[in-house]
Design a protein around this motif. Structure first.
Motif, PDB file in Angstrom:
ATOM      1  N   ASN A   2      82.836  47.933  42.074  1.00 57.80           N
ATOM      2  CA  ASN A   2      82.592  46.804  42.917  1.00 57.80           C
ATOM      3  C   ASN A   2      83.401  45.745  42.954  1.00 57.80           C
ATOM      4  OD1 ASN A   2      80.672  48.534  44.481  1.00 57.80           O
ATOM      5  ND2 ASN A   2      79.144  47.919  42.819  1.00 57.80           N
ATOM      6  N   THR A   3      84.384  45.634  42.100  1.00 57.34           N
ATOM      7  CA  THR A   3      85.767  44.406  42.051  1.00 57.34           C
ATOM      8  C   THR A   3      86.545  44.758  43.130  1.00 57.34           C
ATOM      9  OG1 THR A   3      86.901  45.667  40.242  1.00 57.34           O
ATOM     10  CG2 THR A   3      84.805  44.334  39.529  1.00 57.34           C
ATOM     11  N   THR A   4      87.113  43.738  43.810  1.00 58.59           N
ATOM     12  CA  THR A   4      88.381  43.767  44.424  1.00 58.59           C
ATOM     13  C   THR A   4      89.481  43.624  43.545  1.00 58.59           C
ATOM     14  OG1 THR A   4      88.547  41.229  44.629  1.00 58.59           O
ATOM     15  CG2 THR A   4      86.925  42.267  46.193  1.00 58.59           C
ATOM     16  N   THR A   5      90.633  43.930  44.067  1.00 62.15           N
ATOM     17  CA  THR A   5      91.799  43.892  43.389  1.00 62.15           C
ATOM     18  C   THR A   5      92.378  42.513  42.907  1.00 62.15           C
ATOM     19  OG1 THR A   5      92.816  45.420  44.690  1.00 62.15           O
ATOM     20  CG2 THR A   5      94.360  44.148  43.644  1.00 62.15           C
ATOM     21  N   MET A   6      91.904  41.551  43.450  1.00 59.96           N
ATOM     22  CA  MET A   6      92.121  40.184  42.513  1.00 59.96           C
ATOM     23  C   MET A   6      91.151  39.959  41.624  1.00 59.96           C
ATOM     24  SD  MET A   6      94.815  39.091  43.927  1.00 59.96           S
ATOM     25  CE  MET A   6      94.636  37.569  43.233  1.00 59.96           C
ATOM     26  N   GLN A   7      89.803  40.309  41.815  1.00 62.02           N
ATOM     27  CA  GLN A   7      88.871  40.269  40.813  1.00 62.02           C
ATOM     28  C   GLN A   7      89.438  40.770  39.623  1.00 62.02           C
ATOM     29  OE1 GLN A   7      85.405  41.598  43.146  1.00 62.02           O
ATOM     30  NE2 GLN A   7      84.736  39.322  43.302  1.00 62.02           N
ATOM     31  N   MET A   8      89.506  42.221  39.591  1.00 64.28           N
ATOM     32  CA  MET A   8      90.043  42.944  38.610  1.00 64.28           C
ATOM     33  C   MET A   8      91.177  42.405  37.983  1.00 64.28           C
ATOM     34  SD  MET A   8      89.496  45.412  36.416  1.00 64.28           S
ATOM     35  CE  MET A   8      88.264  46.631  37.234  1.00 64.28           C
ATOM     36  N   LYS A   9      92.381  41.878  38.755  1.00 66.91           N
ATOM     37  CA  LYS A   9      93.455  41.292  37.986  1.00 66.91           C
ATOM     38  C   LYS A   9      92.977  39.915  37.125  1.00 66.91           C
ATOM     39  CE  LYS A   9      98.011  39.364  38.830  1.00 66.91           C
ATOM     40  NZ  LYS A   9      98.965  38.938  39.995  1.00 66.91           N
ATOM     41  N   MET A  10      92.029  39.062  37.792  1.00 61.46           N
ATOM     42  CA  MET A  10      91.677  38.053  37.181  1.00 61.46           C
ATOM     43  C   MET A  10      91.095  38.451  35.806  1.00 61.46           C
ATOM     44  SD  MET A  10      88.430  36.273  36.642  1.00 61.46           S
ATOM     45  CE  MET A  10      87.353  36.728  38.095  1.00 61.46           C
ATOM     46  N   PHE A  11      90.072  39.323  36.088  1.00 65.03           N
ATOM     47  CA  PHE A  11      89.368  39.804  34.841  1.00 65.03           C
ATOM     48  C   PHE A  11      90.379  40.138  33.660  1.00 65.03           C
ATOM     49  CE2 PHE A  11      86.770  42.846  32.086  1.00 65.03           C
ATOM     50  CZ  PHE A  11      85.931  41.921  31.601  1.00 65.03           C
ATOM     51  N   LEU A  12      91.127  41.236  33.864  1.00 69.09           N
ATOM     52  CA  LEU A  12      91.730  41.512  32.852  1.00 69.09           C
ATOM     53  C   LEU A  12      92.852  40.789  32.073  1.00 69.09           C
ATOM     54  CD1 LEU A  12      92.850  45.160  34.528  1.00 69.09           C
ATOM     55  CD2 LEU A  12      91.097  44.616  32.728  1.00 69.09           C
ATOM     56  N   THR A  13      93.048  39.783  32.782  1.00 69.35           N
ATOM     57  CA  THR A  13      94.194  38.530  32.236  1.00 69.35           C
ATOM     58  C   THR A  13      93.411  37.546  31.485  1.00 69.35           C
ATOM     59  OG1 THR A  13      94.305  37.559  34.698  1.00 69.35           O
ATOM     60  CG2 THR A  13      95.901  38.899  33.964  1.00 69.35           C
ATOM     61  N   ARG A  14      91.806  37.746  31.468  1.00 68.56           N
ATOM     62  CA  ARG A  14      91.147  36.765  30.636  1.00 68.56           C
ATOM     63  C   ARG A  14      91.268  36.915  29.088  1.00 68.56           C
ATOM     64  NH1 ARG A  14      91.953  33.157  33.347  1.00 68.56           N
ATOM     65  NH2 ARG A  14      93.385  34.605  34.392  1.00 68.56           N
ATOM     66  N   LEU A  15      91.694  38.230  28.855  1.00 73.99           N
ATOM     67  CA  LEU A  15      91.837  38.839  27.283  1.00 73.99           C
ATOM     68  C   LEU A  15      92.804  37.948  26.494  1.00 73.99           C
ATOM     69  CD1 LEU A  15      91.056  41.121  25.706  1.00 73.99           C
ATOM     70  CD2 LEU A  15      93.067  42.196  26.152  1.00 73.99           C
ATOM     71  N   GLY A  16      92.091  37.407  25.360  1.00 73.47           N
ATOM     72  CA  GLY A  16      92.613  36.336  24.476  1.00 73.47           C
ATOM     73  C   GLY A  16      92.925  37.025  23.079  1.00 73.47           C
ATOM     74  N   GLU A  17      93.208  36.346  22.197  1.00 72.11           N
ATOM     75  CA  GLU A  17      93.520  36.926  20.973  1.00 72.11           C
ATOM     76  C   GLU A  17      92.384  37.465  20.216  1.00 72.11           C
ATOM     77  OE1 GLU A  17      95.620  34.090  18.419  1.00 72.11           O
ATOM     78  OE2 GLU A  17      97.292  33.505  19.900  1.00 72.11           O
ATOM     79  N   ASN A  18      92.356  38.371  19.469  1.00 72.42           N
ATOM     80  CA  ASN A  18      91.444  39.299  18.718  1.00 72.42           C
ATOM     81  C   ASN A  18      90.170  39.487  19.593  1.00 72.42           C
ATOM     82  OD1 ASN A  18      90.139  40.287  16.219  1.00 72.42           O
ATOM     83  ND2 ASN A  18      88.999  38.444  16.081  1.00 72.42           N
ATOM     84  N   SER A  19      90.589  39.942  20.563  1.00 71.83           N
ATOM     85  CA  SER A  19      89.501  40.372  21.595  1.00 71.83           C
ATOM     86  C   SER A  19      89.615  41.890  22.083  1.00 71.83           C
ATOM     87  CB  SER A  19      89.338  39.642  22.857  1.00 71.83           C
ATOM     88  OG  SER A  19      89.007  37.986  22.579  1.00 71.83           O
ATOM     89  N   LYS A  20      88.634  42.473  22.474  1.00 72.29           N
ATOM     90  CA  LYS A  20      88.723  43.741  23.267  1.00 72.29           C
ATOM     91  C   LYS A  20      87.843  43.790  24.379  1.00 72.29           C
ATOM     92  CE  LYS A  20      88.708  46.887  19.219  1.00 72.29           C
ATOM     93  NZ  LYS A  20      89.512  48.038  19.790  1.00 72.29           N
ATOM     94  N   MET A  21      88.052  44.671  25.290  1.00 74.99           N
ATOM     95  CA  MET A  21      87.615  44.796  26.581  1.00 74.99           C
ATOM     96  C   MET A  21      87.247  46.183  27.048  1.00 74.99           C
ATOM     97  SD  MET A  21      89.513  42.506  29.667  1.00 74.99           S
ATOM     98  CE  MET A  21      89.223  40.643  29.788  1.00 74.99           C
ATOM     99  N   ILE A  22      85.928  46.307  27.607  1.00 68.85           N
ATOM    100  CA  ILE A  22      85.616  47.687  27.714  1.00 68.85           C
ATOM    101  C   ILE A  22      85.178  47.404  29.491  1.00 68.85           C
ATOM    102  CG2 ILE A  22      83.978  49.731  27.680  1.00 68.85           C
ATOM    103  CD1 ILE A  22      83.682  48.664  24.846  1.00 68.85           C
ATOM    104  N   VAL A  23      85.643  48.483  30.192  1.00 66.41           N
ATOM    105  CA  VAL A  23      85.694  48.259  31.794  1.00 66.41           C
ATOM    106  C   VAL A  23      84.803  49.627  32.256  1.00 66.41           C
ATOM    107  CG1 VAL A  23      86.519  48.165  34.330  1.00 66.41           C
ATOM    108  CG2 VAL A  23      87.636  46.717  31.837  1.00 66.41           C
ATOM    109  N   THR A  24      83.779  49.703  32.639  1.00 68.41           N
ATOM    110  CA  THR A  24      82.937  50.753  33.227  1.00 68.41           C
ATOM    111  C   THR A  24      82.548  50.886  34.681  1.00 68.41           C
ATOM    112  OG1 THR A  24      80.923  50.016  32.806  1.00 68.41           O
ATOM    113  CG2 THR A  24      81.828  50.790  30.854  1.00 68.41           C
ATOM    114  N   GLY A  25      82.589  51.889  35.269  1.00 68.54           N
ATOM    115  CA  GLY A  25      82.177  52.344  36.590  1.00 68.54           C
ATOM    116  C   GLY A  25      82.305  53.540  37.240  1.00 68.54           C
ATOM    117  N   ASP A  26      81.854  53.626  38.266  1.00 70.00           N
ATOM    118  CA  ASP A  26      81.806  55.192  38.956  1.00 70.00           C
ATOM    119  C   ASP A  26      82.473  54.864  40.222  1.00 70.00           C
ATOM    120  OD1 ASP A  26      81.139  57.313  40.290  1.00 70.00           O
ATOM    121  OD2 ASP A  26      79.006  57.242  40.139  1.00 70.00           O
ATOM    122  N   PRO A  27      83.754  55.392  40.455  1.00 68.13           N
ATOM    123  CA  PRO A  27      84.646  55.212  41.491  1.00 68.13           C
ATOM    124  C   PRO A  27      84.005  55.745  42.867  1.00 68.13           C
ATOM    125  CG  PRO A  27      85.892  55.754  39.660  1.00 68.13           C
ATOM    126  CD  PRO A  27      84.430  55.944  39.176  1.00 68.13           C
TER     127      PRO A  27
END
Length: 351
Positions: A242-267
């Motif tokens: 339920n993210t838009t293209t811009m929201q997803m790009k914004m979120f993924l580019t928040r990743l900083g040093e010594n961090s991990k991200m997990i993105v879950t969803g049902d397309p």
């Protein structure tokens, strides 16, 4: 027909292994089409060779789990059978290790140890170990969010990260946020409740409350992520379809040093307005070859909730597939009709 006899040394664990009134053996019989008869600390299995071997591997792995001090539930038996089938088929998954055909990946938190119940869950846990950005996609009930929160809680308790950030897009699925009572926190909390539920299951409630008050644990809508750099943190984005293209790009580019991200969803469950592209779908098409990114796709075969959930998901998938096939057939017929019409037009002109 094959005849297999298994004996287990610890009589104290055999009752839990076979289940109350041998209910665990009944599940194995139903799923594999074998006969399993228990006498004392032994069980005799009769049936097709492949089925007996899968039953053997499932029972041996469950017994090993009991020896490690874990409890068994019917869902664990289902999971052991799935893993046995995967090992028997020699699937090309991280689950299959040279030393053991039944190597279950697991996540140990303070309150409980979560063990993979399907090959996809096993691959998901291992992907979280090796990649800084992991996409987990698939239908409801496959454990995408639950396992992600469990893994995040483990990293936080070990001190591998300083913060745990859980986020969701507050998309209105047929309802209106503005008509809900309360301030902004009270409006968005219902959308974040599944994350709270998983968190309280993994960590002591008092520690979760302290973490929420101190900011060590943050549960926030996706809109609150803009402009931030998330360093030394474990970050989870749930319901990412339920993210838009811009929201997803914004979120993924928040990743900083010594961090991990997990993105879950049902397309298949996008609640965005008609015509708006899902940021999750676009990210999956753009990032599969990027180093440090992993994607694990779950299917209805990985549903670990009520057995009925898997059948419901399968019914919807079948209906969607039939609709797609019918649409493609209509388009082919239309193309053929256009072709015939063009050919007839050319012939009339030649005359």
């Amino acid at each position: 027909m094959t005849h297999v006899v298994l004996a287990f040394d610890d009589n104290r664990l055999v009752g839990d292994l076979f289940g109350q009134f041998d209910q665990n053996l009944a599940i194995i019989e139903q799923r594999l089409g074998v006969d399993a008869v228990a006498r004392g600390n032994q069980v005799t299995i009769k049936g097709a060779h492949w089925a007996c071997e899968q039953a053997r591997h499932a029972l041996e792995s469950l017994y090993a789990r009991l020896q490690q001090g874990h409890e068994l539930h019917p869902a664990d038996v289902e999971g052991a059978l799935r893993m046995a089938a995967a090992a028997d088929a020699q699937l090309n998954l991280p689950t299959i290790e040279p030393k053991s055909r039944m190597a279950f990946a697991q996540v140990a938190t303070r309150r409980k140890t979560v063990i993979a119940r399907t090959p996809a869950q096993d691959a998901y846990i291992r992907a979280m170990d090796r990649a800084d950005l992991v996409f987990g996609t698939g239908p409801a009930g496959t454990g995408k969010t639950f396992l992600a929160v469990a893994y995040a809680a483990t990293l936080l308790e070990r001190g591998d990260v300083a913060r745990l950030i859980l986020s969701r897009p507050a998309v209105e699925a047929g309802e209106r946020l503005g008509f809900l009572p309360g301030d902004m926190k009270e409006k968005v909390d219902p959308y974040l409740r599944p994350l709270y539920d998983a968190l309280f299951e993994m960590m002591p409630p008092e520690k979760v409350d302290r973490g929420l008050q101190s900011g060590m644990i943050e549960v926030a809508p996706l809109a609150f992520m803009r402009g931030r750099t998330l360093s030394n943190a474990m970050v989870i984005l749930d319901e990412a379809q339920n993210t838009t293209t811009m929201q997803m790009k914004m979120f993924l580019t928040r990743l900083g040093e010594n961090s991990k991200m997990i993105v879950t969803g049902d397309p298949s469950q996008v609640d965005l307005p008609p015509g708006q592209k899902s940021g999750l779908r676009e990210a999956l098409s753009l990032l599969p070859e990027v180093e440090g990114v992993a994607h694990v796709a779950f299917t209805e075969a990985d549903v670990v909730r009520h057995e009925l959930v898997a059948r419901i998901v399968r019914a919807y998938d079948d209906a969607s597939r039939r609709a797609s096939e019918e649409r493609e057939a209509r388009e082919r017929e239309a193309d053929e009709a256009d072709g015939h019409q063009a050919l007839a037009w050319d012939r009339s002109r030649q005359r």
